[in-house]
Motif scaffolding. Sequence first.
Motif, PDB file in Angstrom:
ATOM      1  N   VAL A 125       4.668 -14.691   1.714  1.00 22.04           N
ATOM      2  CA  VAL A 125       4.047 -13.458   1.218  1.00 22.04           C
ATOM      3  C   VAL A 125       4.738 -12.251   1.835  1.00 22.04           C
ATOM      4  CG1 VAL A 125       1.923 -12.085   1.392  1.00 22.04           C
ATOM      5  CG2 VAL A 125       1.813 -14.465   0.640  1.00 22.04           C
ATOM      6  N   ARG A 126       4.954 -12.302   3.150  1.00 19.93           N
ATOM      7  CA  ARG A 126       5.621 -11.169   3.827  1.00 19.93           C
ATOM      8  C   ARG A 126       6.980 -10.868   3.209  1.00 19.93           C
ATOM      9  NH1 ARG A 126       6.700 -13.134   9.495  1.00 19.93           N
ATOM     10  NH2 ARG A 126       7.611 -11.099   9.870  1.00 19.93           N
ATOM     11  N   LEU A 127       7.735 -11.933   2.949  1.00 24.31           N
ATOM     12  CA  LEU A 127       9.122 -11.740   2.510  1.00 24.31           C
ATOM     13  C   LEU A 127       9.275 -11.791   0.989  1.00 24.31           C
ATOM     14  CD1 LEU A 127       9.392 -12.685   5.581  1.00 24.31           C
ATOM     15  CD2 LEU A 127      11.689 -13.375   4.933  1.00 24.31           C
ATOM     16  N   LEU A 128       8.164 -11.889   0.276  1.00 23.19           N
ATOM     17  CA  LEU A 128       8.170 -12.020  -1.179  1.00 23.19           C
ATOM     18  C   LEU A 128       9.225 -13.044  -1.622  1.00 23.19           C
ATOM     19  CD1 LEU A 128       6.728 -10.910  -3.730  1.00 23.19           C
ATOM     20  CD2 LEU A 128       8.599  -9.331  -4.000  1.00 23.19           C
ATOM     21  N   PHE A 153       0.234  -5.286   2.549  1.00 24.96           N
ATOM     22  CA  PHE A 153      -0.664  -5.926   1.574  1.00 24.96           C
ATOM     23  C   PHE A 153      -1.321  -7.169   2.190  1.00 24.96           C
ATOM     24  CE2 PHE A 153      -1.179  -8.713  -2.254  1.00 24.96           C
ATOM     25  CZ  PHE A 153      -2.141  -7.942  -2.898  1.00 24.96           C
ATOM     26  N   LEU A 154      -0.515  -7.995   2.839  1.00 25.21           N
ATOM     27  CA  LEU A 154      -1.028  -9.205   3.488  1.00 25.21           C
ATOM     28  C   LEU A 154      -2.062  -8.856   4.555  1.00 25.21           C
ATOM     29  CD1 LEU A 154      -0.835 -12.286   4.311  1.00 25.21           C
ATOM     30  CD2 LEU A 154       1.011 -11.599   5.836  1.00 25.21           C
ATOM     31  N   LYS A 155      -1.740  -7.897   5.386  1.00 24.68           N
ATOM     32  CA  LYS A 155      -2.633  -7.528   6.494  1.00 24.68           C
ATOM     33  C   LYS A 155      -3.975  -7.056   5.964  1.00 24.68           C
ATOM     34  CE  LYS A 155      -0.659  -5.125   9.962  1.00 24.68           C
ATOM     35  NZ  LYS A 155      -0.435  -5.785  11.242  1.00 24.68           N
ATOM     36  N   GLU A 187       4.844 -11.818 -20.375  1.00 23.04           N
ATOM     37  CA  GLU A 187       4.743 -11.766 -18.913  1.00 23.04           C
ATOM     38  C   GLU A 187       4.081 -10.444 -18.541  1.00 23.04           C
ATOM     39  OE1 GLU A 187       7.908 -13.041 -15.562  1.00 23.04           O
ATOM     40  OE2 GLU A 187       8.335 -11.157 -16.554  1.00 23.04           O
ATOM     41  N   ASN A 188       2.950 -10.547 -17.840  1.00 31.98           N
ATOM     42  CA  ASN A 188       2.264  -9.313 -17.429  1.00 31.98           C
ATOM     43  C   ASN A 188       2.575  -9.001 -15.973  1.00 31.98           C
ATOM     44  OD1 ASN A 188       0.960  -9.114 -19.942  1.00 31.98           O
ATOM     45  ND2 ASN A 188      -0.543 -10.655 -19.274  1.00 31.98           N
ATOM     46  N   LEU A 189       2.522  -7.718 -15.659  1.00 29.03           N
ATOM     47  CA  LEU A 189       2.754  -7.317 -14.276  1.00 29.03           C
ATOM     48  C   LEU A 189       1.724  -7.954 -13.349  1.00 29.03           C
ATOM     49  CD1 LEU A 189       3.494  -3.466 -14.324  1.00 29.03           C
ATOM     50  CD2 LEU A 189       5.118  -5.365 -14.236  1.00 29.03           C
ATOM     51  N   SER A 190       2.123  -8.264 -12.151  1.00 31.62           N
ATOM     52  CA  SER A 190       1.177  -8.794 -11.166  1.00 31.62           C
ATOM     53  C   SER A 190       0.242  -7.675 -10.720  1.00 31.62           C
ATOM     54  CB  SER A 190       1.940  -9.344  -9.960  1.00 31.62           C
ATOM     55  OG  SER A 190       2.539  -8.279  -9.254  1.00 31.62           O
ATOM     56  N   VAL A 191      -0.840  -8.066 -10.044  1.00 33.16           N
ATOM     57  CA  VAL A 191      -1.765  -7.055  -9.517  1.00 33.16           C
ATOM     58  C   VAL A 191      -1.020  -6.147  -8.530  1.00 33.16           C
ATOM     59  CG1 VAL A 191      -3.890  -6.703  -8.192  1.00 33.16           C
ATOM     60  CG2 VAL A 191      -3.735  -8.602  -9.813  1.00 33.16           C
ATOM     61  N   LEU A 192      -0.191  -6.767  -7.694  1.00 35.52           N
ATOM     62  CA  LEU A 192       0.555  -5.977  -6.715  1.00 35.52           C
ATOM     63  C   LEU A 192       1.466  -4.961  -7.409  1.00 35.52           C
ATOM     64  CD1 LEU A 192       1.363  -5.496  -3.737  1.00 35.52           C
ATOM     65  CD2 LEU A 192       3.092  -7.272  -4.006  1.00 35.52           C
ATOM     66  N   GLU A 196       0.457   5.686   1.558  1.00 37.87           N
ATOM     67  CA  GLU A 196      -0.933   6.172   1.696  1.00 37.87           C
ATOM     68  C   GLU A 196      -1.714   5.930   0.413  1.00 37.87           C
ATOM     69  OE1 GLU A 196      -1.547  10.227   3.020  1.00 37.87           O
ATOM     70  OE2 GLU A 196      -0.150   9.851   4.673  1.00 37.87           O
ATOM     71  N   ALA A 197      -1.103   6.291  -0.698  1.00 34.94           N
ATOM     72  CA  ALA A 197      -1.778   6.118  -1.990  1.00 34.94           C
ATOM     73  C   ALA A 197      -2.043   4.642  -2.258  1.00 34.94           C
ATOM     74  CB  ALA A 197      -0.920   6.720  -3.101  1.00 34.94           C
ATOM     75  N   PHE A 198      -1.071   3.807  -1.902  1.00 35.72           N
ATOM     76  CA  PHE A 198      -1.194   2.362  -2.110  1.00 35.72           C
ATOM     77  C   PHE A 198      -2.370   1.807  -1.309  1.00 35.72           C
ATOM     78  CE2 PHE A 198      -0.018  -1.953  -0.666  1.00 35.72           C
ATOM     79  CZ  PHE A 198       0.074  -2.597  -1.898  1.00 35.72           C
ATOM     80  N   GLU A 199      -2.432   2.193  -0.047  1.00 33.66           N
ATOM     81  CA  GLU A 199      -3.508   1.673   0.814  1.00 33.66           C
ATOM     82  C   GLU A 199      -4.881   2.129   0.336  1.00 33.66           C
ATOM     83  OE1 GLU A 199      -3.185   0.620   4.809  1.00 33.66           O
ATOM     84  OE2 GLU A 199      -1.238   1.593   5.066  1.00 33.66           O
ATOM     85  N   GLU A 200      -4.923   3.325  -0.214  1.00 33.29           N
ATOM     86  CA  GLU A 200      -6.219   3.817  -0.716  1.00 33.29           C
ATOM     87  C   GLU A 200      -6.719   3.004  -1.895  1.00 33.29           C
ATOM     88  OE1 GLU A 200      -6.143   8.044  -1.461  1.00 33.29           O
ATOM     89  OE2 GLU A 200      -5.731   8.409   0.672  1.00 33.29           O
ATOM     90  N   LEU A 201      -5.790   2.432  -2.642  1.00 35.05           N
ATOM     91  CA  LEU A 201      -6.192   1.656  -3.823  1.00 35.05           C
ATOM     92  C   LEU A 201      -6.686   0.247  -3.467  1.00 35.05           C
ATOM     93  CD1 LEU A 201      -3.193   2.544  -6.181  1.00 35.05           C
ATOM     94  CD2 LEU A 201      -5.567   3.250  -6.504  1.00 35.05           C
ATOM     95  N   LEU A 202      -6.366  -0.196  -2.255  1.00 39.43           N
ATOM     96  CA  LEU A 202      -6.592  -1.608  -1.938  1.00 39.43           C
ATOM     97  C   LEU A 202      -8.060  -2.053  -1.873  1.00 39.43           C
ATOM     98  CD1 LEU A 202      -3.720  -2.312   0.643  1.00 39.43           C
ATOM     99  CD2 LEU A 202      -3.861  -3.009  -1.747  1.00 39.43           C
TER     100      LEU A 202
END
Length: 567
Positions: A252-255, A353-355, A380-385, A539-545
Motif C-alpha cells: 500500500v505504501r509503495l503502490l 492514506f494508509l496512516k 474501468e472506473n477510477l479508484s476511490v483514492l 491539506e485538501a486531501f486529508e480533509e476529504l478523508l
Amino acid sequence: MRMLEMAVAIDQHHGFKPFSRSHKCRLQSFTQYDYNNILELTQTNLAHSLKQVAFDVANIHRSFSTPCLSLATNVEDEFDTKQRIEIIGGRGAPRVRALVVEVAIALASGVEPIPVSSGLGGAYFLPARNGDVIAVVKPVDEEPLAFNNPKGFAGLMLGQPGFKRSVRVGETGMRELAAYLLDHDGFAGVPPTAFVNISDVGFHVNDTTANTNTPYKIASLQRFVQHDFDSGELGSSSFSVASIHRIGIFDVRLLNLDRHAGNILVKKHERQENYGGEAAELVPIDHGLCLPEWLDDPYFEWLHWPQASVPFSEPEIEYICNLDPYKDAEILRTELPSLHESSIRVLILCTIFLKRAAVAGLSLADIGEMMTREFSGGEENLSVLETLSAKAKETVKKMVSDDDDETNERREEAEEDFEMFQFDIGSEDYFNDVVDFPQPLKNSPTNMSKPPKIPRLSSVKSMPGLHDASLSPLYEENDSEHDESDKKTIKENGCSRVDENKSEALTRSMSFSVQNCNCEPEGITFGDMNESEWEMFLEAFEELLPQTFEGTKGMGVKKRLGSSCEF
Ligand SMILES: Nc1ncnc2c1ncn2[C@@H]1O[C@H](COP(=O)(O)OP(=O)(O)OP(=O)(O)O)[C@@H](O)[C@H]1O
C-alpha cells in the motif's frame, strides 16, 4: 580451502572452539557471514592466517569507500581479477556489503550466471563457487521491453514508458532498491538489495554489434532466498494473518502494481505456536513496479485473501503510525536521485492514506479496495483514492485561480491608484495625501512557479540524477557549479541536477542512449504541482478523508468474503 581458513580464523576471534559441533554449524552458514567482520579483523591485525585468503581484503576495504570493489588478488592464477562489481545505490543499507562481497568472490572465481526462465525480464541466478545460488541479478537493459530483453519483449530504449506506462523502461532496478530501503527493520522481509554496476559475465545482448553494448551492466542485485514454493502454489490458508498484513502494508505504501502470487516466496516452517495452521514465512520479491509516476492501478494478490479483512493488530497500528512519509521521501531523494519526484509524491500520498485509514479502523482489504480501480460494464472506473485525489486537485486549482483573480484585482487597483497618484502629484493636496500602495501578498500563488511538466528524458545525462527543476528549486541553486554543456543538457531537458557525486557512477556507466520520451501521465499525477500547491493539495486531501472512511469501513470484507471466513 582458503575460505575455510578465513572462516576458522574469524570464528576463533569470536570465541568458537575450532571444529566443535557449534563451530561446524557456524562454518556451514559461512556464506551468510557478515563480511564486515573480515574488515574488522584486518584492522586489528589479528589475521595471520588471513594473509593467505583468496582476495585482498585491504583492497576490498579501500574499494568500499570509493566504492568500487576491485578484485585484485594475491593469487591471480586462481581468480579472474578483471571481474568487477560496483555499488551504485544502497551502499549503506544493512547487509548489502556482505552480499556484494560474496558476489565479488563468486565473480572472481569464474562462476557463470544462470538465466531464470520465469518472469518477463532477464534475470539470473548467481551461484557461489560451491554451486549454491547466492544472488539474483536483473540487468536494467533486459527489463521487459528494454532493448536487450532476452524473452522476446524487446524494442524500446531506456526512459520510454514501460510495460506499465507509469514506470519507465530501465527504471525498475532502482525501484527494487527503493523497496529495500523503505522496508524499515525488515518489516515486510524484502531481501537485501543493491543497485550495481557489474561485469558482463555472460548476460544477454540481442545485437552483439550494437554500440549500446558495454562490458558491464547496470543491474539490481538481490540476495537469493531459499524457498519451497511461491504463494500461488500453496493455498493462502497456510499463511498467517501477520505475514500477509506485513506485505500488504508495504504494498500500500509503495503502490505496488505487481504483487501477483509469484512475487511472494514461501518458506515452509514447522507448525508454530499462535497460528492455527501450518505456518509459512512469506518473502516479497520483484518490486520493480512499485512507486509509479502517477496513481496507477495497483495489483494486490492478497486483496482476495480473507486475512486481509482481519483488523490490524496493535503492533501493526503502531508500526503504521510511526511511518514518516517525509523521512522516507528524503531517503529516496538522497539514495536514488534519479527517481522522479512524482513517484516520491505517490509514496507520500499512499503513506498518509494508509496512516489515516488504519487509525480510522479500516482493514487492509478496505484500504486495498479503495486504491484499486473497478471494472464494471466493460469500463474501468477510477479508484476511490484517485477520485479523492482528483477532488483535492480541483480544490487546489480553484484556490490558485481565486488567488490569481484576487491578485489581478489588486494589481488593477494598484495600477489605478498609481495613475491617480501621477495625476495628483502636481495638485495642492499631494503632500497631504496618504497613498496606500498595495503590498505584494505574502506567499501569493502568483509568486509560485508554473506547474512543472513531468521530466522528459532526452539524453543519457538526463536519466541519472536529474530531476524536475521546478519541483526542486533547491537543486537549481547547484547549477552554477556545473559546466556549460551540462547546463545546456539540463536546460534542454527541462531538468536540473540533484547530486552529481551520487549519480556520477551511474551516469558514467550508462553509455547506451536514453530515448527522448514524452511520458504524459495517464492517471492522477502529482508531478505537475509546485511545492505550495502540493502542500495545499495534501491539506485538501486529508480533509476529504474522514467522510470517505465513514462510508467505507468493512466494504472490503462485504465485497469479497460473503459470510464465511476461514484461515
Ligand atoms: N530474491 C530471490 N530469491 C529467490 N528467488 C528469486 C528472487 N528473486 C527472484 N527470484 C526468482 O526469479 C524469478 C524471476 O524473478 P522476478 O519475478 O523478480 O523477475 P521478473 O522478470 O521481474 O518477473 P515478472 O515478469 O513476474 O515481473 C522469480 O519468479 C523467482 O522464482
